[in-house]
Every structure is written in C-alpha cells, then in structure tokens.
Design a protein around this motif. Structure first.
Motif, short mmCIF file in Angstrom:
data_model
loop_
_atom_site.label_atom_id
_atom_site.label_comp_id
_atom_site.label_asym_id
_atom_site.label_seq_id
_atom_site.Cartn_x
_atom_site.Cartn_y
_atom_site.Cartn_z
N GLN A 1 0.85 -1.19 0.00
CA GLN A 1 0.00 0.00 0.00
C GLN A 1 0.89 1.25 0.00
N ASP B 1 -0.57 3.92 2.92
CA ASP B 1 -0.66 3.36 4.26
C ASP B 1 0.64 2.71 4.74
N SER C 1 1.54 13.17 -1.36
CA SER C 1 1.30 13.64 -2.72
C SER C 1 2.56 14.24 -3.34
N ASP D 1 -5.75 10.03 -9.62
CA ASP D 1 -6.19 10.36 -8.27
C ASP D 1 -5.75 9.27 -7.31
N GLU D 2 -6.00 9.46 -6.04
CA GLU D 2 -5.52 8.53 -5.02
C GLU D 2 -6.05 7.12 -5.20
N ASP D 3 -7.25 6.96 -5.76
CA ASP D 3 -7.82 5.63 -5.98
C ASP D 3 -6.96 4.80 -6.93
N GLN D 4 -6.24 5.47 -7.82
CA GLN D 4 -5.39 4.77 -8.77
C GLN D 4 -3.99 4.56 -8.22
N THR E 1 -3.42 3.16 -4.95
CA THR E 1 -3.58 2.43 -3.69
C THR E 1 -2.39 1.51 -3.46
N THR E 2 -2.08 0.68 -4.44
CA THR E 2 -0.97 -0.26 -4.30
C THR E 2 0.07 0.00 -5.39
N ASP F 1 -1.42 -1.07 -8.66
CA ASP F 1 -2.37 -0.09 -9.19
C ASP F 1 -1.63 1.03 -9.93
N TYR G 1 -1.72 2.00 -13.93
CA TYR G 1 -2.05 3.34 -14.41
C TYR G 1 -0.96 3.85 -15.34
#
Length: 74
Positions: free
Chosen positions: A20, A23, A29, A53-56, A58-59, A62, A66
């Motif tokens: 993550q 986390d 950022s 964005d942050e959703d892309q 996460t890991t 991810d 992207y």
C-alpha cells in the motif's frame, strides 16, 4: 517500480506489488509526484497525470497499471 520505491523511501519491509503506497510506505502527494518524475526519467516515458487520483495509487500494482495505460515514449 519496486526498486525506485525502495531507493526513494527506504522502507523497513520489502516492497511488493501489493504494498500500500500511502498506508504502508507513507507516500505523500509530493513524494508521489517526485516518484512519477523519477519513473519518467528512468524509463524515458511521459506519464499523463491529468486524471490520476488517489484511488489509482492504492498499491504498487495499481500505480504500475495506471502508468502502463497512461504513458507515451519520449
């Protein structure tokens, strides 16, 4: 990707595709932007960050997905 993250952040545990970013690695950022710039330089690509964005992010996987979908060679 894992090599760059390890070099930049010096995490206490190995970085894997499931790590993550925010986390576990504490990626902020500003560090994320620095990471993307490093990736661009290292791989000689241009990454389109307009829709990122942050959703892309996460890991690690991810983020790699992207980048693969939103990059062009220099």
């Amino acid at each position: 990707m894992t090599t760059l993250l390890t070099r930049m952040l010096r995490p206490p545990a190995p970085v894997t595709e499931r790590t993550q970013l925010m986390d576990e690695l504490g990626l902020s950022s500003s560090l994320a932007l620095e990471l993307l710039l490093e990736i661009e330089d290292e791989l000689e690509i241009q990454i389109d960050v307009e829709d990122l964005d942050e959703d892309q992010m996460t890991t690690v996987a991810d983020l790699a997905d992207y980048i693969t979908a939103h990059c062009t060679p220099r």
